[in-house]
Design an enzyme around this catalytic site. Structure first.
Site, PDB file in Angstrom:
ATOM      1  N   SER A 150       0.859  -1.187   0.000  1.00 47.68           N
ATOM      2  CA  SER A 150       0.000   0.000   0.000  1.00 47.68           C
ATOM      3  C   SER A 150       0.889   1.229   0.000  1.00 47.68           C
ATOM      4  CB  SER A 150      -0.879   0.013   1.257  1.00 47.68           C
ATOM      5  OG  SER A 150      -1.535   1.261   1.392  1.00 47.68           O
TER       6      SER A 150
ATOM      7  N   TYR B  59      -1.456  -0.749  10.516  1.00 53.52           N
ATOM      8  CA  TYR B  59      -1.676  -1.287   9.164  1.00 53.52           C
ATOM      9  C   TYR B  59      -0.526  -0.848   8.246  1.00 53.52           C
ATOM     10  CZ  TYR B  59      -3.567  -1.413   4.378  1.00 53.52           C
ATOM     11  OH  TYR B  59      -3.734  -1.626   3.024  1.00 53.52           O
TER      12      TYR B  59
HETATM   13  P1  NAP Z   1     -11.445  -6.240   0.235  1.00 52.47           P
HETATM   14  O1  NAP Z   1     -12.330  -5.686  -0.816  1.00 52.47           O
HETATM   15  O2  NAP Z   1     -11.766  -5.993   1.674  1.00 52.47           O
HETATM   16  O3  NAP Z   1     -11.302  -7.811  -0.012  1.00 52.47           O
HETATM   17  C1  NAP Z   1     -10.505  -8.543   0.866  1.00 52.47           C
HETATM   18  C2  NAP Z   1     -10.385  -9.984   0.389  1.00 52.47           C
HETATM   19  O4  NAP Z   1      -9.479 -10.643   1.289  1.00 52.47           O
HETATM   20  C3  NAP Z   1     -11.684 -10.751   0.443  1.00 52.47           C
HETATM   21  O5  NAP Z   1     -11.688 -11.678  -0.623  1.00 52.47           O
HETATM   22  C4  NAP Z   1     -11.598 -11.483   1.783  1.00 52.47           C
HETATM   23  O6  NAP Z   1     -12.327 -12.713   1.819  1.00 52.47           O
HETATM   24  C5  NAP Z   1     -10.115 -11.775   1.847  1.00 52.47           C
HETATM   25  N1  NAP Z   1      -9.589 -11.992   3.182  1.00 52.47           N
HETATM   26  C6  NAP Z   1      -9.653 -11.180   4.259  1.00 52.47           C
HETATM   27  N2  NAP Z   1      -9.032 -11.734   5.312  1.00 52.47           N
HETATM   28  C7  NAP Z   1      -8.568 -12.934   4.873  1.00 52.47           C
HETATM   29  C8  NAP Z   1      -7.854 -13.989   5.481  1.00 52.47           C
HETATM   30  N3  NAP Z   1      -7.484 -13.929   6.780  1.00 52.47           N
HETATM   31  N4  NAP Z   1      -7.563 -15.080   4.747  1.00 52.47           N
HETATM   32  C9  NAP Z   1      -7.930 -15.169   3.453  1.00 52.47           C
HETATM   33  N5  NAP Z   1      -8.594 -14.195   2.812  1.00 52.47           N
HETATM   34  C10 NAP Z   1      -8.915 -13.096   3.529  1.00 52.47           C
HETATM   35  O7  NAP Z   1      -9.917  -5.720   0.043  1.00 52.47           O
HETATM   36  P2  NAP Z   1      -9.242  -4.884  -1.173  1.00 52.47           P
HETATM   37  O8  NAP Z   1      -9.549  -3.453  -0.964  1.00 52.47           O
HETATM   38  O9  NAP Z   1      -9.523  -5.524  -2.458  1.00 52.47           O
HETATM   39  O10 NAP Z   1      -7.685  -5.043  -0.781  1.00 52.47           O
HETATM   40  C11 NAP Z   1      -6.868  -6.066  -1.330  1.00 52.47           C
HETATM   41  C12 NAP Z   1      -5.428  -5.796  -0.908  1.00 52.47           C
HETATM   42  O11 NAP Z   1      -5.013  -4.513  -1.374  1.00 52.47           O
HETATM   43  C13 NAP Z   1      -5.186  -5.799   0.601  1.00 52.47           C
HETATM   44  O12 NAP Z   1      -3.961  -6.397   0.887  1.00 52.47           O
HETATM   45  C14 NAP Z   1      -5.145  -4.324   0.958  1.00 52.47           C
HETATM   46  O13 NAP Z   1      -4.400  -4.052   2.120  1.00 52.47           O
HETATM   47  C15 NAP Z   1      -4.500  -3.751  -0.299  1.00 52.47           C
HETATM   48  N6  NAP Z   1      -4.798  -2.330  -0.503  1.00 52.47           N
HETATM   49  C16 NAP Z   1      -6.077  -1.910  -0.719  1.00 52.47           C
HETATM   50  C17 NAP Z   1      -6.323  -0.551  -0.896  1.00 52.47           C
HETATM   51  C18 NAP Z   1      -7.708   0.001  -1.134  1.00 52.47           C
HETATM   52  O14 NAP Z   1      -7.876   1.240  -1.089  1.00 52.47           O
HETATM   53  N7  NAP Z   1      -8.717  -0.842  -1.385  1.00 52.47           N
HETATM   54  C19 NAP Z   1      -5.257   0.366  -0.818  1.00 52.47           C
HETATM   55  C20 NAP Z   1      -3.974  -0.111  -0.602  1.00 52.47           C
HETATM   56  C21 NAP Z   1      -3.750  -1.450  -0.449  1.00 52.47           C
HETATM   57  P3  NAP Z   1     -13.875 -12.767   2.363  1.00 52.47           P
HETATM   58  O15 NAP Z   1     -14.696 -12.013   1.362  1.00 52.47           O
HETATM   59  O16 NAP Z   1     -14.193 -14.215   2.384  1.00 52.47           O
HETATM   60  O17 NAP Z   1     -13.852 -12.115   3.705  1.00 52.47           O
END
Ligand code: NAP
Length: 246
Positions: A143, A157
């Protein structure tokens, strides 16, 4: 023969967009998820509609036994693992350090850091040319918070993502001689459900971003898929910001 890309946290958000983009690029897709089996099943149907195999694999990436079982189920499906996207990640409610507790820190580090380490270890054992594998690629989701530090919101985080960046650089140098390219992607603020867990209004930050809008999951997926592909054959240990200039 199936060539699998395993995406942790692949059922929603950036992971789901990456799964569809991987299928369009010609890979079969293993979709890991934690709880939402219905979302994973619906995504698997969309991958199959693109003509590729899909496998839904429930596992908490923070649990070593569950991660080992996940990879064994993938082995049993046949074919070859060619790529891993360590995308599963969590945030926590926005807070200042003084108001955080140990349980929160442990869960953030267990999922975001140890989960990434565990999956890298299992994938490397299968892909390493030194261990009979055929090489491959790993992309770790970090991130931009790793650089900014997320003061007053979630410094914990941000620290997990700093650890992911350091792991990416070190592992890239450790594994490239065995035919495995490791790189990282550092998204800015992307429109996904993750922000609900922080309690912050992500959309309100749009005018603080040079490009003046939030990113889309598909825009992050493009960078991930490029790093997985042979088009990135000389890219090793890179941290690619996908953040609209932030
Ligand atoms: P999201 O929409 O909240 O989706 C999270 C995914 O991770 C879901 O498929 C969830 O499964 C799964 N998950 C959560 N905890 C888990 C665990 N303990 N074991 C296995 N799977 C797990 O997240 P996102 O925004 O797409 O983010 C994806 C990545 O990008 C993350 O690493 C996040 O830190 C990074 N990121 C995101 C942003 C942003 O603005 N969105 C910015 C910077 C970095 P379930 O649906 O079954 O719970």
């Amino acid at each position: 023969m199936s060539t699998w890309i395993l995406i942790t946290g692949g059922s929603r958000g950036i992971g789901a967009a990456t799964a569809l983009r991987c299928a369009a690029a010609g890979w079969d897709v293993a979709i890991n998820y934690a709880r939402d089996g219905a979302a994973a099943d619906a995504l698997a149907a969309r991958v199959q509609a693109l003509g590729r195999r899909a496998l839904c694999l429930q596992a908490d990436v923070a649990d070593p036994a569950q991660v080992a079982a996940l990879f064994e189920r993938l082995d049993a499906a046949g074919g070859r693992l060619v790529g891993l996207v360590n995308n599963a990640g969590i945030v926590a409610p926005a807070a200042r350090l003084q108001d955080m507790d140990m349980a929160r820190w442990r869960r953030l580090f267990d999922v975001n850091v140890l989960g990434t380490l565990l999956c890298c270890q299992q994938a490397a054992r299968r892909m390493s040319r030194a261990q009979g594998g055929a090489g491959g690629a790993i992309v770790n989701l970090s991130s931009r918070a790793a650089e900014f530090g997320s003061a007053g919101i979630y410094v914990d985080y941000a620290a997990t993502k700093g650890a992911v960046d350091t792991l990416t650089k070190g592992l890239a140098r450790e594994l490239i001689a065995e035919g495995i390219r490791v790189n990282g992607v550092r998204p800015g603020i992307i429109e996904t459900d993750i922000h609900a867990a922080s309690g912050l209004d992500a959309a309100a930050a749009a005018d603080t971003i040079p490009i003046q809008r939030l990113g889309r999951a598909e825009e992050v997926a493009e960078a991930i898929v490029w790093l997985l592909s042979d088009a990135a054959s000389y890219t090793v240990g890179a941290l690619l910001d996908v953040a609209g200039g932030r």
